[in-house]
Design an enzyme around this catalytic site. Structure first.
Site, PDB file in Angstrom:
ATOM      1  N   GLU A 335       0.832  -1.208   0.000  1.00 34.92           N
ATOM      2  CA  GLU A 335       0.000   0.000   0.000  1.00 34.92           C
ATOM      3  C   GLU A 335       0.868   1.259   0.000  1.00 34.92           C
ATOM      4  O   GLU A 335       0.552   2.243  -0.678  1.00 34.92           O
ATOM      5  CB  GLU A 335      -0.946  -0.008   1.204  1.00 34.92           C
ATOM      6  CG  GLU A 335      -1.851  -1.238   1.308  1.00 34.92           C
ATOM      7  CD  GLU A 335      -2.613  -1.551   0.027  1.00 34.92           C
ATOM      8  OE1 GLU A 335      -2.939  -0.613  -0.732  1.00 34.92           O
ATOM      9  OE2 GLU A 335      -2.869  -2.738  -0.228  1.00 34.92           O
ATOM     10  N   HIS A 338       1.916   1.984  -3.494  1.00 35.62           N
ATOM     11  CA  HIS A 338       0.914   2.740  -4.258  1.00 35.62           C
ATOM     12  C   HIS A 338       0.954   4.221  -3.887  1.00 35.62           C
ATOM     13  O   HIS A 338       0.838   5.097  -4.746  1.00 35.62           O
ATOM     14  CB  HIS A 338      -0.482   2.182  -3.991  1.00 35.62           C
ATOM     15  CG  HIS A 338      -0.778   0.900  -4.703  1.00 35.62           C
ATOM     16  ND1 HIS A 338      -0.478   0.694  -6.023  1.00 35.62           N
ATOM     17  CD2 HIS A 338      -1.380  -0.251  -4.266  1.00 35.62           C
ATOM     18  CE1 HIS A 338      -0.875  -0.524  -6.384  1.00 35.62           C
ATOM     19  NE2 HIS A 338      -1.411  -1.111  -5.333  1.00 35.62           N
ATOM     20  N   HIS A 344       0.523  -1.844  -9.983  1.00 31.95           N
ATOM     21  CA  HIS A 344       0.671  -3.290  -9.850  1.00 31.95           C
ATOM     22  C   HIS A 344       1.623  -3.820 -10.917  1.00 31.95           C
ATOM     23  O   HIS A 344       1.703  -3.282 -12.026  1.00 31.95           O
ATOM     24  CB  HIS A 344      -0.684  -3.990  -9.994  1.00 31.95           C
ATOM     25  CG  HIS A 344      -1.551  -3.848  -8.786  1.00 31.95           C
ATOM     26  ND1 HIS A 344      -2.918  -3.742  -8.847  1.00 31.95           N
ATOM     27  CD2 HIS A 344      -1.239  -3.792  -7.459  1.00 31.95           C
ATOM     28  CE1 HIS A 344      -3.416  -3.627  -7.627  1.00 31.95           C
ATOM     29  NE2 HIS A 344      -2.413  -3.652  -6.771  1.00 31.95           N
ATOM     30  N   ASN A 394      12.405  15.463   4.478  1.00 34.67           N
ATOM     31  CA  ASN A 394      12.611  15.900   5.860  1.00 34.67           C
ATOM     32  C   ASN A 394      13.512  14.909   6.586  1.00 34.67           C
ATOM     33  O   ASN A 394      13.046  13.986   7.260  1.00 34.67           O
ATOM     34  CB  ASN A 394      11.272  16.016   6.591  1.00 34.67           C
ATOM     35  CG  ASN A 394      10.395  17.091   5.995  1.00 34.67           C
ATOM     36  OD1 ASN A 394      10.878  18.031   5.386  1.00 34.67           O
ATOM     37  ND2 ASN A 394       9.089  16.939   6.158  1.00 34.67           N
ATOM     38  N   GLU A 413      25.136   9.796  11.681  1.00 37.52           N
ATOM     39  CA  GLU A 413      24.888  10.201  13.053  1.00 37.52           C
ATOM     40  C   GLU A 413      26.016  11.104  13.546  1.00 37.52           C
ATOM     41  O   GLU A 413      26.970  11.387  12.824  1.00 37.52           O
ATOM     42  CB  GLU A 413      24.754   8.943  13.932  1.00 37.52           C
ATOM     43  CG  GLU A 413      23.592   8.056  13.493  1.00 37.52           C
ATOM     44  CD  GLU A 413      23.696   6.629  13.998  1.00 37.52           C
ATOM     45  OE1 GLU A 413      22.714   6.147  14.565  1.00 37.52           O
ATOM     46  OE2 GLU A 413      24.749   5.999  13.818  1.00 37.52           O
TER      47      GLU A 413
END
Length: 488
Positions: A335, A338, A344, A394, A413
């Site tokens: 999902e 998509h 698909h 972001n 980091e």
């Protein structure tokens, strides 16, 4: 310096060929029982952590020795991760649990380049690993002997039913949402655009049916979601997308948006709730509803194609109808695919497995890989819709990563110049994977203003114009592309 703990597990293996047992994943045939014996080798004076940053397990599968390398998934949670549930009278209760010393790992099998692993070490070893192209699961056995574990192939789990299941996004409805604003042509070549890192700050919501399904056990529901997202982060790594769990919500007092037999109606209501309620309370990029509802027409999930970053359409719904977390993670990845503009797969699409993430029908043996078609669709999407997918840029600040720095986890980091993953996987010539420092002569390793390990010349356009605003341009002093006031 973070000490790396190597753990060797000596296993006595007792195969139960042809027998059957009911495990958390369901009814399983042909499994092996293993008894781990843990041998710890810590340097003198080193502090024993509850959950080590790196572990190594040695055991046998089908009589053959394997070595499983695990590294803690340090990007699993964001710094401001929160959990929300509701009192019986509907009062919102939000907590900020400590997640620094969590127990969720990614890994690989030594000398198997195509291997993967997603393991929870919270109470024994639980999860899955791929070995020589086959998926295996491991979990503790609920016996008086707490050291007993079962190892078995995914194919040996009896299927709940053989009815064909499908994604609710079909060719007739997947264009139901497209971003209205399209970016002007980027100056960045598509082949380079694909390698820029993007981020999805994810909220997962468990509906009231999930709450009742698990007898109101919020701890168990949270653990289920942690396992799902741990696998999800691994699935999206080849797309250069880092998925971080920023929030978890359990609708413990009742449904907060309409959940019905209609997947379309449920998705519509959840999207509206996200837009009007959740976005006002919690900063995030995408929300997924994990539901106990059995939808009409054997639909297992539903979302809006190309809806990522949109207030109402950056959502999805996924049915939790199996106890196999890897399967549910596959559907959630589908999902999200998509949401990222991926269609698909066609019959001609390949991923090196029997089925791929974006298959239209739900395979009983889920894949962890996107197909070649999916990668191309995703690249086309991010190039075409740059202005409407800016939430994916972001990047969490270095202090947002809650665990201590660890070179090789793909996250830059504090104290690191770059992090391109383990040395065996690093393909960035600008970054020394062993030290997470720039290679000799390099000024940068990644970024919109980094070209062949050097800062791009001042004034070079790094992000195309939007509307009446001019191009964003490089400073010549940094690999970052500064944003103008419109997107600052």
């Amino acid at each position: 310096m973070i000490q790396v703990l190597l753990v060797t597990i000596c296993l006595a293996v007792f195969p139960y060929q042809g027998s059957s047992i009911i495990l958390e994943s369901g009814n399983v045939n042909d499994y092996e029982v293993v008894y781990p014996r843990k041998v710890t080798a810590l340097p003198k004076g080193a502090v024993q952590l509850k959950y080590e940053d790196a572990m190594q397990y040695e055991f046998k599968v089908n009589g053959e020795p394997v070595v499983l390398h695990l590294e803690k998934n340090k990007g699993l949670f964001s710094e401001d991760y929160s959990e929300t549930h509701y009192s019986p009278d509907g009062r919102e209760i939000t907590t900020y649990p400590p997640v620094e010393d969590h127990c969720y790992y990614h890994g690989r099998i030594q000398n198997d380049a195509d291997s993967t692993a997603s393991i929870s070490a919270c109470n024994g070893l639980k999860g899955h690993f791929k070995l020589q192209g086959e998926m295996y699961l491991i979990e503790p056995l609920k016996l008086s002997d707490s050291e007993a574990h079962a190892v078995y192939k995914y194919e040996n789990v009896e299927k709940e039913d053989e009815a064909s299941k499908m994604c609710g996004v079909t060719e007739t409805n997947w264009e139901s949402y497209e971003p209205i604003k399209k970016a002007s042509q980027s100056n960045i070549p598509p082949e380079e655009e694909a390698f820029y890192q993007r981020y999805i700050e994810l909220v997962v919501v468990a509906d009231h049916r999930m709450y009742t399904k698990y007898d109101g056990d919020k701890t168990e529901i949270s653990s289920i979601i942690y396992e799902i997202v741990n696998t999800l982060t691994q699935i999206f790594r080849p797309l250069h997308i880092r998925v971080a769990l920023i929030g978890l919500e359990i609708w413990s007092s009742g449904e907060l948006s309409k959940v019905t037999l209609s997947a379309d109606d449920t998705l519509e209501a959840f999207g509206e709730w996200r837009k009007t309620v959740l976005m006002n309370r919690k900063r995030h990029d995408n929300a997924q509803l994990l539901t106990g509802m059995i939808f009409n027409e054997t639909i297992e999930g539903r979302t809006y194609k190309s809806g990522m970053c949109n207030p109402k359409h950056s959502v999805g719904i996924v049915r939790d109808y199996r106890t196999r977390r890897h399967f549910v993670a596959n559907r959630m990845a589908h999902e999200l695919g998509h949401n990222l503009g991926i269609d698909h797969d066609r019959d001609s699409c390949t991923c090196g497995a029997n089925s791929c993430i974006m298959s239209a029908t739900v395979s009983n043996e889920p894949s962890s890989q996107f197909s070649d078609c999916s990668l191309n669709k995703y690249l086309n999407y991010i190039v075409r819709y740059q202005s409407t997918t800016r939430c994916l840029h972001n990047e969490p600040s270095e202090t947002d990563i809650v665990s201590p720095p660890f070179c090789g986890n793909y996250f830059k980091e504090v104290g690191e110049d770059c992090d391109c993953g383990p040395p065996a996987n690093c393909q960035n010539p600008c970054c020394d994977a062993a030290t997470c420092k720039l290679t000799t002569g390099s000024q940068c390793a990644e970024g919109l203003c980094c070209d062949q390990c050097k800062f791009t010349k001042k004034g070079t356009a790094c992000r195309p114009a939007r509307g009446d605003w001019n191009d964003d341009t490089c400073t010549g002093q940094s690999a970052d592309c500064p944003r103008n006031g419109l997107y600052g």
